[in-house]
Design a protein around this motif. Structure first.
Motif, short mmCIF file in Angstrom:
data_model
loop_
_atom_site.label_atom_id
_atom_site.label_comp_id
_atom_site.label_asym_id
_atom_site.label_seq_id
_atom_site.Cartn_x
_atom_site.Cartn_y
_atom_site.Cartn_z
N LEU A 24 -3.51 -0.69 -9.03
CA LEU A 24 -2.67 -1.44 -9.98
C LEU A 24 -2.76 -2.94 -9.72
CD1 LEU A 24 0.53 0.82 -10.12
CD2 LEU A 24 -1.20 0.51 -11.91
N VAL A 25 -2.89 -3.32 -8.45
CA VAL A 25 -3.05 -4.74 -8.12
C VAL A 25 -4.33 -5.28 -8.76
CG1 VAL A 25 -3.52 -6.37 -6.25
CG2 VAL A 25 -1.71 -4.68 -5.99
N ASP A 26 -5.42 -4.53 -8.64
CA ASP A 26 -6.69 -4.95 -9.26
C ASP A 26 -6.57 -5.06 -10.78
OD1 ASP A 26 -8.15 -5.24 -6.94
OD2 ASP A 26 -8.90 -3.18 -6.95
N ALA A 27 -5.72 -4.22 -11.35
CA ALA A 27 -5.56 -4.24 -12.80
C ALA A 27 -4.88 -5.51 -13.30
CB ALA A 27 -4.75 -3.02 -13.25
N THR A 28 -4.24 -6.26 -12.41
CA THR A 28 -3.58 -7.51 -12.82
C THR A 28 -4.56 -8.67 -12.95
OG1 THR A 28 -3.08 -8.34 -10.57
CG2 THR A 28 -1.51 -6.78 -11.56
N LYS A 29 -5.78 -8.53 -12.44
CA LYS A 29 -6.71 -9.65 -12.37
C LYS A 29 -7.07 -10.28 -13.71
CE LYS A 29 -8.74 -8.49 -7.90
NZ LYS A 29 -9.96 -8.13 -7.15
N ILE A 161 1.30 -7.81 -0.38
CA ILE A 161 2.70 -7.87 -0.79
C ILE A 161 2.88 -7.27 -2.18
CG2 ILE A 161 4.56 -9.45 -1.44
CD1 ILE A 161 3.58 -11.30 0.84
N VAL A 162 1.99 -7.64 -3.10
CA VAL A 162 2.07 -7.10 -4.46
C VAL A 162 1.83 -5.59 -4.45
CG1 VAL A 162 1.09 -7.19 -6.79
CG2 VAL A 162 1.38 -9.29 -5.49
N ALA A 163 0.85 -5.15 -3.64
CA ALA A 163 0.57 -3.71 -3.54
C ALA A 163 1.76 -2.96 -2.97
CB ALA A 163 -0.67 -3.47 -2.68
N SER A 164 2.44 -3.56 -2.01
CA SER A 164 3.63 -2.93 -1.43
C SER A 164 4.73 -2.76 -2.49
CB SER A 164 4.15 -3.76 -0.26
OG SER A 164 3.23 -3.77 0.80
N ALA A 165 4.88 -3.78 -3.33
CA ALA A 165 5.88 -3.70 -4.40
C ALA A 165 5.53 -2.58 -5.38
CB ALA A 165 5.96 -5.04 -5.14
N LEU A 169 7.64 0.94 -6.05
CA LEU A 169 8.03 1.33 -7.41
C LEU A 169 7.52 2.72 -7.75
CD1 LEU A 169 9.26 0.58 -10.15
CD2 LEU A 169 7.07 -0.49 -10.77
N LEU A 170 6.25 3.00 -7.41
CA LEU A 170 5.68 4.32 -7.68
C LEU A 170 6.41 5.41 -6.91
CD1 LEU A 170 1.87 3.44 -7.60
CD2 LEU A 170 3.19 4.11 -9.62
N ALA A 171 6.72 5.13 -5.64
CA ALA A 171 7.43 6.12 -4.83
C ALA A 171 8.83 6.36 -5.37
CB ALA A 171 7.49 5.63 -3.37
N PHE A 172 9.48 5.28 -5.78
CA PHE A 172 10.83 5.41 -6.35
C PHE A 172 10.81 6.28 -7.60
CE2 PHE A 172 14.20 4.09 -9.23
CZ PHE A 172 15.32 4.09 -8.41
N VAL A 173 9.89 6.02 -8.51
CA VAL A 173 9.78 6.79 -9.75
C VAL A 173 9.40 8.23 -9.46
CG1 VAL A 173 8.53 7.01 -11.93
CG2 VAL A 173 9.27 4.76 -11.14
N ALA A 202 2.86 3.17 2.53
CA ALA A 202 1.67 3.42 1.71
C ALA A 202 0.59 2.36 1.87
CB ALA A 202 2.08 3.54 0.24
N THR A 203 0.97 1.09 1.80
CA THR A 203 -0.02 0.02 1.84
C THR A 203 -0.75 -0.07 3.18
OG1 THR A 203 1.25 -1.22 0.20
CG2 THR A 203 -0.40 -2.43 1.44
N PRO A 204 -0.04 -0.09 4.31
CA PRO A 204 -0.77 -0.15 5.58
C PRO A 204 -1.57 1.11 5.89
CG PRO A 204 1.59 0.03 5.98
CD PRO A 204 1.42 -0.24 4.53
N LEU A 205 -1.13 2.27 5.37
CA LEU A 205 -1.83 3.52 5.66
C LEU A 205 -3.06 3.74 4.78
CD1 LEU A 205 0.92 6.24 6.34
CD2 LEU A 205 -0.73 5.28 7.96
N ALA A 206 -3.09 3.10 3.61
CA ALA A 206 -4.17 3.37 2.65
C ALA A 206 -5.58 3.25 3.24
CB ALA A 206 -4.02 2.46 1.43
N PRO A 207 -5.89 2.17 4.00
CA PRO A 207 -7.27 2.04 4.50
C PRO A 207 -7.64 3.04 5.59
CG PRO A 207 -6.09 -0.08 4.52
CD PRO A 207 -5.08 1.00 4.34
#
Length: 228
Positions: A24-29, A161-165, A169-173, A202-207
């Motif tokens: 989703l972060v990449d989709a903002t570019k 930071i944006v990916a964490s946000a 949001l995804l986890a909340f939903v 999620a963000t630190p674990l992804a890689p």
């Protein structure tokens, strides 16, 4: 099945959430405020100070910045970006802006101006001019390296930071959906805490999620075999 045995699957799922968030972060570019804009303001400020009155044929300061901005937004290799920036700044060196560039790089302004005249005329440099020009080149490289590294770090931190946000949001939903759409009940349940924990991780674990889950699965299987 115990939570320990489920742990590899949990880590993989959380890592997948982080990967989705980075997607989703990449989709903002493509948008005006996309994450690929992060960090360029420092490069722009540095290059503006190093291209005062840049007036090589067809090469204005605005065109130099447009080129560097396009390279940054498109994610060109950092080493190539620094090399292109240095080349454009050196091409823009002329007798008129030599004193300002000398002040920015700490070299002798009179000698750098004389070197700029010789370069414009296509004549070989004298020894003192060659030495000052080489020093100018070295300091310019160091300045650009510093600003690009700083900008790259800002970009990396900003995207995380944006990916964490997005992950939160995804986890909340996702947690809300599993609760059957009961918003008030969800806010006062343990599921909300679990969802937010997954979003934070999620963000630190992804890689490393795949390697970590494989390692844990191997460790669990090993302990099971040892108990038999």
């Amino acid at each position: 099945m115990s939570i320990v045995q489920n742990l590899p699957h949990i880590i993989t799922a959380i890592g997948g959430l982080g990967t989705a968030a980075f997607g989703l972060v990449d989709a903002t570019k493509p948008f005006a405020r996309g994450v690929n804009r992060i960090g360029f303001k420092w490069i722009e400020a540095a290059v503006k100070s190093l291209t005062p009155g840049a007036a090589a044929k067809g090469l204005t300061q605005a065109k130099i910045l447009d080129t560097l901005r396009a390279n940054w937004y498109n994610g060109k290799d950092l080493g190539s970006q620094k090399s292109i920036a240095k080349s454009l700044i050196k091409v823009g060196l002329n007798p008129g802006n030599a004193p300002a560039l000398a002040a920015a790089t700490g070299v002798d302004p009179a000698i750098l101006k004389a070197a700029a005249v010789k370069i414009a005329e296509g004549k070989p440099l004298k020894q003192d001019q060659s030495d000052v020009y080489a020093r100018f080149d070295f300091i310019l490289t160091a300045l650009l390296d510093e600003v690009y590294q700083h900008s790259d770090q800002a970009y990396t931190c900003g995207t995380r930071i944006v990916a964490s946000a997005f992950a939160l949001l995804l986890a909340f939903v996702g947690g809300w959906t599993l609760k059957g759409g009961c918003f008030c009940g969800y806010l006062h349940s343990n599921d909300l805490g679990l969802a937010l924990l997954a979003g934070v991780l999620a963000t630190p674990l992804a890689p490393i999620a795949k390697d970590l889950s494989s390692a844990l699965a191997t460790a669990v299987n090993t302990m099971q075999l040892m108990k038999k």
